[in-house]
Design a protein around this motif. Structure first.
Motif, PDB file in Angstrom:
ATOM      1  N   LYS A  34      12.106  14.750  64.759  1.00  0.00           N
ATOM      2  CA  LYS A  34      12.168  15.494  66.022  1.00  0.00           C
ATOM      3  C   LYS A  34      10.779  15.914  66.497  1.00  0.00           C
ATOM      4  CE  LYS A  34      16.848  17.280  65.333  1.00  0.00           C
ATOM      5  NZ  LYS A  34      17.687  18.459  65.028  1.00  0.00           N
ATOM      6  N   VAL A  35       9.881  16.093  65.541  1.00  0.00           N
ATOM      7  CA  VAL A  35       8.526  16.524  65.897  1.00  0.00           C
ATOM      8  C   VAL A  35       7.684  15.353  66.377  1.00  0.00           C
ATOM      9  CG1 VAL A  35       6.377  17.509  64.997  1.00  0.00           C
ATOM     10  CG2 VAL A  35       8.582  18.476  64.299  1.00  0.00           C
ATOM     11  N   VAL A  36       7.772  14.220  65.684  1.00  0.00           N
ATOM     12  CA  VAL A  36       6.880  13.087  65.987  1.00  0.00           C
ATOM     13  C   VAL A  36       7.544  12.001  66.824  1.00  0.00           C
ATOM     14  CG1 VAL A  36       5.575  13.480  63.883  1.00  0.00           C
ATOM     15  CG2 VAL A  36       7.464  11.846  63.859  1.00  0.00           C
ATOM     16  N   GLY A  37       8.846  12.105  67.029  1.00  0.00           N
ATOM     17  CA  GLY A  37       9.540  11.076  67.793  1.00  0.00           C
ATOM     18  C   GLY A  37       9.040  11.005  69.225  1.00  0.00           C
ATOM     19  N   GLY A  38       8.865   9.792  69.713  1.00  0.00           N
ATOM     20  CA  GLY A  38       8.410   9.595  71.085  1.00  0.00           C
ATOM     21  C   GLY A  38       9.447   8.884  71.914  1.00  0.00           C
ATOM     22  N   ALA A  39       8.979   8.066  72.842  1.00  0.00           N
ATOM     23  CA  ALA A  39       9.891   7.332  73.716  1.00  0.00           C
ATOM     24  C   ALA A  39      10.756   6.359  72.932  1.00  0.00           C
ATOM     25  CB  ALA A  39       9.085   6.587  74.785  1.00  0.00           C
ATOM     26  N   ASP A  40      10.222   5.886  71.803  1.00  0.00           N
ATOM     27  CA  ASP A  40      10.977   4.938  70.975  1.00  0.00           C
ATOM     28  C   ASP A  40      11.916   5.628  70.011  1.00  0.00           C
ATOM     29  OD1 ASP A  40       9.599   2.886  72.202  1.00  0.00           O
ATOM     30  OD2 ASP A  40       7.979   2.918  70.723  1.00  0.00           O
ATOM     31  N   GLY A  41      12.003   6.961  70.078  1.00  0.00           N
ATOM     32  CA  GLY A  41      12.873   7.686  69.174  1.00  0.00           C
ATOM     33  C   GLY A  41      12.157   8.032  67.884  1.00  0.00           C
ATOM     34  N   PRO A  42      12.876   8.577  66.906  1.00  0.00           N
ATOM     35  CA  PRO A  42      12.249   8.955  65.633  1.00  0.00           C
ATOM     36  C   PRO A  42      11.776   7.705  64.879  1.00  0.00           C
ATOM     37  CG  PRO A  42      14.645   9.101  65.474  1.00  0.00           C
ATOM     38  CD  PRO A  42      14.319   8.861  66.921  1.00  0.00           C
ATOM     39  N   PRO A  43      10.761   7.860  64.033  1.00  0.00           N
ATOM     40  CA  PRO A  43      10.263   6.707  63.285  1.00  0.00           C
ATOM     41  C   PRO A  43      11.286   6.232  62.267  1.00  0.00           C
ATOM     42  CG  PRO A  43       9.244   8.723  62.498  1.00  0.00           C
ATOM     43  CD  PRO A  43      10.012   9.089  63.717  1.00  0.00           C
ATOM     44  N   PRO A  44      11.246   4.964  61.893  1.00  0.00           N
ATOM     45  CA  PRO A  44      12.158   4.467  60.857  1.00  0.00           C
ATOM     46  C   PRO A  44      11.908   5.199  59.552  1.00  0.00           C
ATOM     47  CG  PRO A  44      10.415   2.878  61.293  1.00  0.00           C
ATOM     48  CD  PRO A  44      10.310   3.925  62.364  1.00  0.00           C
ATOM     49  N   ALA A  45      12.942   5.349  58.743  1.00  0.00           N
ATOM     50  CA  ALA A  45      12.807   6.145  57.527  1.00  0.00           C
ATOM     51  C   ALA A  45      13.573   5.511  56.369  1.00  0.00           C
ATOM     52  CB  ALA A  45      13.302   7.565  57.773  1.00  0.00           C
ATOM     53  N   ARG A  46      13.184   5.925  55.171  1.00  0.00           N
ATOM     54  CA  ARG A  46      13.868   5.477  53.965  1.00  0.00           C
ATOM     55  C   ARG A  46      13.732   6.554  52.891  1.00  0.00           C
ATOM     56  NH1 ARG A  46      13.164  -0.300  50.934  1.00  0.00           N
ATOM     57  NH2 ARG A  46      13.069  -0.931  53.096  1.00  0.00           N
ATOM     58  N   VAL A  47      14.751   6.619  52.028  1.00  0.00           N
ATOM     59  CA  VAL A  47      14.722   7.521  50.878  1.00  0.00           C
ATOM     60  C   VAL A  47      14.566   6.672  49.617  1.00  0.00           C
ATOM     61  CG1 VAL A  47      16.020   9.196  49.495  1.00  0.00           C
ATOM     62  CG2 VAL A  47      16.147   9.273  51.997  1.00  0.00           C
ATOM     63  N   VAL A  48      13.644   7.065  48.754  1.00  0.00           N
ATOM     64  CA  VAL A  48      13.476   6.410  47.456  1.00  0.00           C
ATOM     65  C   VAL A  48      13.918   7.418  46.400  1.00  0.00           C
ATOM     66  CG1 VAL A  48      11.877   5.361  45.819  1.00  0.00           C
ATOM     67  CG2 VAL A  48      11.572   4.961  48.270  1.00  0.00           C
ATOM     68  N   LEU A  49      15.063   7.139  45.779  1.00  0.00           N
ATOM     69  CA  LEU A  49      15.676   8.069  44.830  1.00  0.00           C
ATOM     70  C   LEU A  49      15.520   7.539  43.408  1.00  0.00           C
ATOM     71  CD1 LEU A  49      17.585  10.443  44.043  1.00  0.00           C
ATOM     72  CD2 LEU A  49      19.506   8.899  44.552  1.00  0.00           C
ATOM     73  N   MET A  50      14.845   8.316  42.560  1.00  0.00           N
ATOM     74  CA  MET A  50      14.673   7.925  41.168  1.00  0.00           C
ATOM     75  C   MET A  50      15.330   8.944  40.263  1.00  0.00           C
ATOM     76  SD  MET A  50      11.554   7.578  38.589  1.00  0.00           S
ATOM     77  CE  MET A  50      12.284   9.048  37.897  1.00  0.00           C
ATOM     78  N   THR A  51      16.310   8.477  39.475  1.00  0.00           N
ATOM     79  CA  THR A  51      17.031   9.375  38.583  1.00  0.00           C
ATOM     80  C   THR A  51      17.478   8.612  37.348  1.00  0.00           C
ATOM     81  OG1 THR A  51      18.922  10.902  38.419  1.00  0.00           O
ATOM     82  CG2 THR A  51      19.231   8.926  39.734  1.00  0.00           C
TER      83      THR A  51
END
Length: 321
Positions: A184-201
């Motif tokens: 919500k802070v960095v999103g521009g005209a193209d919307g929020p940036p693509p994201a991924r979660v890396v979960l190590m357990t």
């Protein structure tokens, strides 16, 4: 030849003109030879005419035609798949710090091996990517919000501490919330940036306000895949309050979380395998394949060959081809 790798394949129509020039050159050579034989006295011709230069006298013209072909390919806009760094993405690194991570089936311990590999992953990730860090045991804690400051992430990885229980679902929820807030802070005209979660357990979920599988489905709806890393072996053992407890890895849960979220599952049973997994993820996350312009080599080669043809023509025949 397939033209799917060219942005303007219609320029190949110029090859018709190149072929026509080649044909005219061949015809003109035959016409000139016939004229010379028709009007010249053969005995006198042998005395005054220079010695025949052989087939290589056609070299400059041939080189010039090759140069035209190469330049035509360049005009057609060839493209090639190139690896381009991503500069607009968010990654949340989520690391299990439950007591099972002190097992020494992975030397020197699961946690210490994980810290080394995670720091290497953070340091090697494309500089333009925003990386955040979450640790979880009985609850999840956002240690570093998404940032390009790798120093903050590696420092927090060094400070990871063990605690009781495993709240995997809460950790995923915290990662999604952190990504949403940052977007919500960095999103521009193209919307929020693509994201991924890396979960190590390394273990099963034991506590939490939300089940891990439900959180994985939420990640799927948000378009955020979870790359899960199951770390450790089936022979892990720890001592908790003087009691020996077996802590085998839980591959099935990690596979299901990855599947439900649209992500990938990785298994690492040693420190070296974990490093390779992180290297793979760093490559996948940090770079993308794009079709980029590849005409420069064709232009350079065509120009050099064209110049060579002109130089050869002047040196061999004192005229242009």
């Amino acid at each position: 030849m397939s033209f799917t790798g060219f942005t303007a394949p219609w320029w190949f129509l110029l090859l018709i003109a190149v072929a026509a020039v080649a044909a005219v050159y061949v015809v003109m050579q035959r016409v000139l030879r016939k004229r010379m034989l028709r009007f010249a006295n053969l005995s006198m011709l042998e005395k005054v005419a220079p010695k025949r230069q052989g087939w290589w006298r056609h070299g400059p013209a041939a080189f010039l035609l090759v140069a035209f072909i190469l330049l035509t390919v360049a005009l057609a806009g060839p493209t090639a798949e190139q690896k381009v760094p991503r500069n607009r993405a968010t990654v949340m690194l989520v690391i299990d710090t439950s007591l099972s991570m002190k097992a020494t089936d992975v030397r020197p311990s699961r946690l210490e091996a994980a810290q080394v590999a995670a720091k290497s992953f953070a340091d090697g990730l494309t500089p333009g990517i925003n990386l955040g860090l979450i640790s979880f045991a009985g609850s999840a804690t956002v240690l570093v919000a998404p940032t390009t400051d790798r120093g903050a992430v590696t420092q927090s990885i060094d400070g990871l501490k063990l605690a009781q229980a495993t709240a995997t679902g809460d950790a995923i929820v915290a990662a999604l919330a952190s990504i949403d807030s940052f977007g919500k802070v960095v999103g521009g005209a193209d919307g929020p940036p693509p994201a991924r979660v890396v979960l190590m357990t390394d273990g099963k979920e034991t506590v939490g306000t939300k089940r891990a599988f439900d959180a994985a489905e939420d990640a799927k709806k948000a378009g955020i895949p979870i790359s899960t890393i199951s770390f450790g072996t089936e022979d892990g053992v720890v001592e908790i309050e003087g009691r020996r407890q077996e802590v085998p890895v839980d591959d099935d849960s990690m596979k299901e979380i990855a599947k439900l979220s649209g992500g990938e599952f990785f298994k690492a049973a040693s420190a070296e395998e974990l490093r390779r997994v992180y290297d793979t993820l760093g490559e996948q996350i940090g770079y993308e394949k794009k079709q980029a312009d590849a005409s420069r080599p064709w232009v350079v080669l065509g120009t050099l060959i064209g110049l060579a043809s002109l130089a050869g023509a002047l040196l061999l025949g004192q005229r242009l081809p």
